[in-house]
Design a protein around this motif. Structure first.
Motif, PDB file in Angstrom:
ATOM      1  N   PRO A 157     -36.305  19.654   5.891  1.00  0.00           N
ATOM      2  CA  PRO A 157     -36.898  20.677   5.592  1.00  0.00           C
ATOM      3  C   PRO A 157     -37.164  21.858   6.945  1.00  0.00           C
ATOM      4  CG  PRO A 157     -38.557  18.750   6.160  1.00  0.00           C
ATOM      5  CD  PRO A 157     -37.080  18.470   5.906  1.00  0.00           C
ATOM      6  N   GLN A 158     -36.627  21.219   8.066  1.00  0.00           N
ATOM      7  CA  GLN A 158     -36.681  21.929   9.262  1.00  0.00           C
ATOM      8  C   GLN A 158     -35.245  22.590   9.418  1.00  0.00           C
ATOM      9  OE1 GLN A 158     -39.718  22.732  10.554  1.00  0.00           O
ATOM     10  NE2 GLN A 158     -40.460  21.188   9.041  1.00  0.00           N
ATOM     11  N   VAL A 159     -35.128  23.948   9.737  1.00  0.00           N
ATOM     12  CA  VAL A 159     -33.862  24.465  10.171  1.00  0.00           C
ATOM     13  C   VAL A 159     -33.631  24.244  11.539  1.00  0.00           C
ATOM     14  CG1 VAL A 159     -32.559  26.789  10.162  1.00  0.00           C
ATOM     15  CG2 VAL A 159     -34.172  26.261   8.125  1.00  0.00           C
ATOM     16  N   VAL A 160     -32.331  23.894  11.700  1.00  0.00           N
ATOM     17  CA  VAL A 160     -32.062  23.463  13.213  1.00  0.00           C
ATOM     18  C   VAL A 160     -31.265  24.541  13.737  1.00  0.00           C
ATOM     19  CG1 VAL A 160     -30.580  21.756  14.377  1.00  0.00           C
ATOM     20  CG2 VAL A 160     -31.992  20.874  12.550  1.00  0.00           C
ATOM     21  N   ILE A 199     -25.772  29.362  -5.847  1.00  0.00           N
ATOM     22  CA  ILE A 199     -25.601  29.021  -4.339  1.00  0.00           C
ATOM     23  C   ILE A 199     -26.798  29.990  -3.836  1.00  0.00           C
ATOM     24  CG2 ILE A 199     -24.502  29.035  -2.161  1.00  0.00           C
ATOM     25  CD1 ILE A 199     -21.840  29.313  -3.562  1.00  0.00           C
ATOM     26  N   ALA A 200     -27.858  29.019  -3.301  1.00  0.00           N
ATOM     27  CA  ALA A 200     -29.013  29.646  -2.671  1.00  0.00           C
ATOM     28  C   ALA A 200     -29.691  29.420  -1.664  1.00  0.00           C
ATOM     29  CB  ALA A 200     -30.010  29.412  -4.064  1.00  0.00           C
ATOM     30  N   ILE A 201     -30.837  30.147  -1.014  1.00  0.00           N
ATOM     31  CA  ILE A 201     -31.616  29.755  -0.053  1.00  0.00           C
ATOM     32  C   ILE A 201     -32.862  29.130  -0.209  1.00  0.00           C
ATOM     33  CG2 ILE A 201     -32.449  30.617   2.203  1.00  0.00           C
ATOM     34  CD1 ILE A 201     -30.255  32.448   2.552  1.00  0.00           C
ATOM     35  N   GLN A 202     -33.291  27.996  -0.132  1.00  0.00           N
ATOM     36  CA  GLN A 202     -34.508  27.587  -0.551  1.00  0.00           C
ATOM     37  C   GLN A 202     -35.495  27.216   0.598  1.00  0.00           C
ATOM     38  OE1 GLN A 202     -33.382  24.099  -2.816  1.00  0.00           O
ATOM     39  NE2 GLN A 202     -33.466  25.316  -4.580  1.00  0.00           N
ATOM     40  N   ARG A 203     -35.157  26.758   1.700  1.00  0.00           N
ATOM     41  CA  ARG A 203     -36.244  26.862   2.821  1.00  0.00           C
ATOM     42  C   ARG A 203     -36.547  28.072   3.291  1.00  0.00           C
ATOM     43  NH1 ARG A 203     -32.724  22.565   6.510  1.00  0.00           N
ATOM     44  NH2 ARG A 203     -31.299  24.509   5.981  1.00  0.00           N
ATOM     45  N   GLU A 204     -37.896  28.186   3.875  1.00  0.00           N
ATOM     46  CA  GLU A 204     -38.515  29.449   3.966  1.00  0.00           C
ATOM     47  C   GLU A 204     -38.027  29.946   5.136  1.00  0.00           C
ATOM     48  OE1 GLU A 204     -43.099  31.010   5.084  1.00  0.00           O
ATOM     49  OE2 GLU A 204     -42.852  28.956   4.373  1.00  0.00           O
ATOM     50  N   SER A 205     -37.539  29.150   6.048  1.00  0.00           N
ATOM     51  CA  SER A 205     -37.041  29.849   7.464  1.00  0.00           C
ATOM     52  C   SER A 205     -35.349  29.825   7.598  1.00  0.00           C
ATOM     53  CB  SER A 205     -37.511  29.152   8.701  1.00  0.00           C
ATOM     54  OG  SER A 205     -37.337  27.749   8.562  1.00  0.00           O
ATOM     55  N   GLU A 207     -31.552  30.972   6.821  1.00  0.00           N
ATOM     56  CA  GLU A 207     -30.956  32.228   6.869  1.00  0.00           C
ATOM     57  C   GLU A 207     -29.522  32.283   6.075  1.00  0.00           C
ATOM     58  OE1 GLU A 207     -31.640  34.917  10.331  1.00  0.00           O
ATOM     59  OE2 GLU A 207     -31.761  32.633  11.356  1.00  0.00           O
ATOM     60  N   VAL A 208     -29.199  30.927   5.617  1.00  0.00           N
ATOM     61  CA  VAL A 208     -27.998  30.824   5.067  1.00  0.00           C
ATOM     62  C   VAL A 208     -28.223  29.687   3.935  1.00  0.00           C
ATOM     63  CG1 VAL A 208     -26.493  31.189   7.270  1.00  0.00           C
ATOM     64  CG2 VAL A 208     -27.097  28.842   6.658  1.00  0.00           C
ATOM     65  N   ASP A 209     -27.144  29.745   3.097  1.00  0.00           N
ATOM     66  CA  ASP A 209     -27.364  28.881   1.836  1.00  0.00           C
ATOM     67  C   ASP A 209     -27.459  27.367   2.222  1.00  0.00           C
ATOM     68  OD1 ASP A 209     -24.509  27.592   1.315  1.00  0.00           O
ATOM     69  OD2 ASP A 209     -24.109  29.359   2.028  1.00  0.00           O
ATOM     70  N   ASP A 210     -28.587  26.725   1.601  1.00  0.00           N
ATOM     71  CA  ASP A 210     -28.796  25.391   1.979  1.00  0.00           C
ATOM     72  C   ASP A 210     -29.057  24.663   0.339  1.00  0.00           C
ATOM     73  OD1 ASP A 210     -31.206  26.495   0.816  1.00  0.00           O
ATOM     74  OD2 ASP A 210     -32.517  25.981   2.785  1.00  0.00           O
ATOM     75  N   PHE A 211     -28.508  25.192  -0.561  1.00  0.00           N
ATOM     76  CA  PHE A 211     -28.585  24.528  -1.929  1.00  0.00           C
ATOM     77  C   PHE A 211     -27.422  25.235  -2.571  1.00  0.00           C
ATOM     78  CE2 PHE A 211     -29.332  25.634  -6.451  1.00  0.00           C
ATOM     79  CZ  PHE A 211     -29.796  24.355  -6.835  1.00  0.00           C
ATOM     80  N   PHE A 212     -26.662  24.289  -3.524  1.00  0.00           N
ATOM     81  CA  PHE A 212     -25.801  24.640  -4.598  1.00  0.00           C
ATOM     82  C   PHE A 212     -25.639  23.805  -5.768  1.00  0.00           C
ATOM     83  CE2 PHE A 212     -22.743  22.279  -1.430  1.00  0.00           C
ATOM     84  CZ  PHE A 212     -22.303  21.288  -2.611  1.00  0.00           C
ATOM     85  N   HIS A 213     -25.475  24.395  -6.921  1.00  0.00           N
ATOM     86  CA  HIS A 213     -25.298  23.761  -8.116  1.00  0.00           C
ATOM     87  C   HIS A 213     -23.908  24.326  -8.646  1.00  0.00           C
ATOM     88  CE1 HIS A 213     -26.926  21.218 -11.380  1.00  0.00           C
ATOM     89  NE2 HIS A 213     -26.483  22.234 -12.252  1.00  0.00           N
ATOM     90  N   VAL A 214     -23.051  23.723  -8.870  1.00  0.00           N
ATOM     91  CA  VAL A 214     -21.848  24.347  -9.216  1.00  0.00           C
ATOM     92  C   VAL A 214     -21.186  23.460 -10.323  1.00  0.00           C
ATOM     93  CG1 VAL A 214     -19.306  24.882  -8.519  1.00  0.00           C
ATOM     94  CG2 VAL A 214     -21.372  25.209  -6.980  1.00  0.00           C
ATOM     95  N   VAL A 215     -20.910  24.137 -11.523  1.00  0.00           N
ATOM     96  CA  VAL A 215     -20.150  23.623 -12.721  1.00  0.00           C
ATOM     97  C   VAL A 215     -19.075  23.745 -12.725  1.00  0.00           C
ATOM     98  CG1 VAL A 215     -20.348  23.317 -15.141  1.00  0.00           C
ATOM     99  CG2 VAL A 215     -22.397  23.639 -13.799  1.00  0.00           C
TER     100      VAL A 215
END
Length: 346
Positions: A157-160, A199-205, A207-215
């Motif tokens: 959950p924390q962005v490093v 391809i998306a950004i989900q965590r509040e802080s 700045e780059v994509d942290d989720f993908f769902h690709v078919v």
């Protein structure tokens, strides 16, 4: 002349220190000669005899070097690989092969001009769970595959503050974990007919994509590649469904965790997965049965053994240029699909 192929490792961060250096040193016929790093003390704490260079060009120009391994940030892969090839070195590039398909094609052209090996570190072809799945598919144990769900979820959950999570070329989860999942899918089923990506950004802080769902779309088969940074406890790695049965696997291959602790990647116990998959089949009478699942040991050392053999004896490389470019075609299609909201043919 020093024995074995002499290796220059560019980069001594997570990829170089945890994955490449131990596997190189554990491979008979390879020797870690030089590490390109700004922190000589860090390198010498692990490899006292290795030379340390501050500049990649110095390592590439050294006539003692046979093989350059590029384990630096993603945006440097193409320029460093092309420079090493121009200097006459064979090259291994950590994944992703490049930032995009144009870069990948330029790298492939440079390798052909130099008549040198160029390959990419798709180490998860040798994950224990993927080797088990490959055996099941090859044996027809699941029949005609209809769905494959391949997950690589984490709870972070924390962005490093690291380059992978800062805006810039080569950052984000799709280029970090996507190459692993794409390469595995292509090894089983080849290039898909089309790619549909979210391809998306989900965590509040973030700045780059942290989720993908690709078919990945094939004629009837659907392959779902999924990764998220806010998934806690589920642990699904594979779910595969076919006309003869299903296979489920939870938990990750143990080799990365072992390498992080400093374990030596050799010996009878290396790569043994203590949580094998679950194979369910329906017999001729329609009864659901749980059958023994294959449980091969993972084998990351096989990659560098393959690199050694390709250079020394002309054997096929562990990952070919065509395979490297195919993965990049799907990664590029994923980016294009997510950006356009359309289904893209790779």
């Amino acid at each position: 002349m020093e024995d074995g192929l002499q290796v220059a490792l560019v980069g001594y961060g997570l990829a170089g220190r945890v994955f490449h250096a131990p596997l190189i040193e554990a491979t008979p016929g390879l020797r870690l000669h030089t590490v390109v790093s700004s922190n000589a003390d860090k390198v010498h704490a692990d490899f006292a005899d290795a030379r340390v260079a501050a500049d990649p060009g110095m390592a590439f120009a050294d006539p003692a070097i046979d093989l350059a391994v590029i384990a630096s940030p993603n945006h440097t892969h193409a320029p460093l690989a092309i420079a090493a090839l121009a200097a006459g070195r064979h090259v291994v590039v950590d994944k992703p092969f490049a930032l995009d398909l144009d870069e990948a094609r330029a790298m492939a052209a440079a390798a052909r001009r130099a008549d040198r090996l160029l390959t990419v570190f798709h180490n998860r072809r040798w994950d224990a769970d993927f080797l088990a799945l490959r055996a099941l598919v090859a044996a027809g144990a699941l029949g005609d595959i209809a769905e494959l769900h391949s997950h690589f979820d984490r709870f972070r959950p924390q962005v490093v503050d690291r380059w992978r999570e800062r805006p810039g070329p080569g950052a984000g989860l799709w280029l970090d974990l996507g190459p692993h999942l794409v390469d595995q899918a292509l090894q089983l089923f080849g290039l898909p007919d089309a790619v549909q990506a979210d391809i998306a950004i989900q965590r509040e802080s973030a700045e780059v994509d942290d989720f993908f769902h690709v078919v990945l779309r094939y004629a009837r088969l659907r392959v779902v590649l999924h990764a998220g940074a806010l998934v806690l406890g589920a642990g699904l790695r594979f779910a595969v469904h076919g006309t003869r049965g299903s296979w489920f696997k939870h938990g990750l291959d143990p080799q990365e965790a072992a390498l992080r602790t400093g374990a030596i990647p050799t010996g009878d116990g290396w790569g043994v997965d203590t949580a094998p998959g679950r194979l369910l089949q329906v017999d001729a009478e329609g009864t659901l049965r749980e059958m023994p699942s294959p449980a091969p040991a993972g084998d990351y050392p096989a990659f560098y053994a393959g690199v050694r053999d390709a250079i020394s004896s002309g054997a096929a490389p562990p990952v070919t240029l065509d395979e490297s470019l195919a993965v990049m075609r799907v990664l590029q299609a994923g980016h294009d699909s997510a950006a356009s909201g359309r289904v893209v043919r790779p």
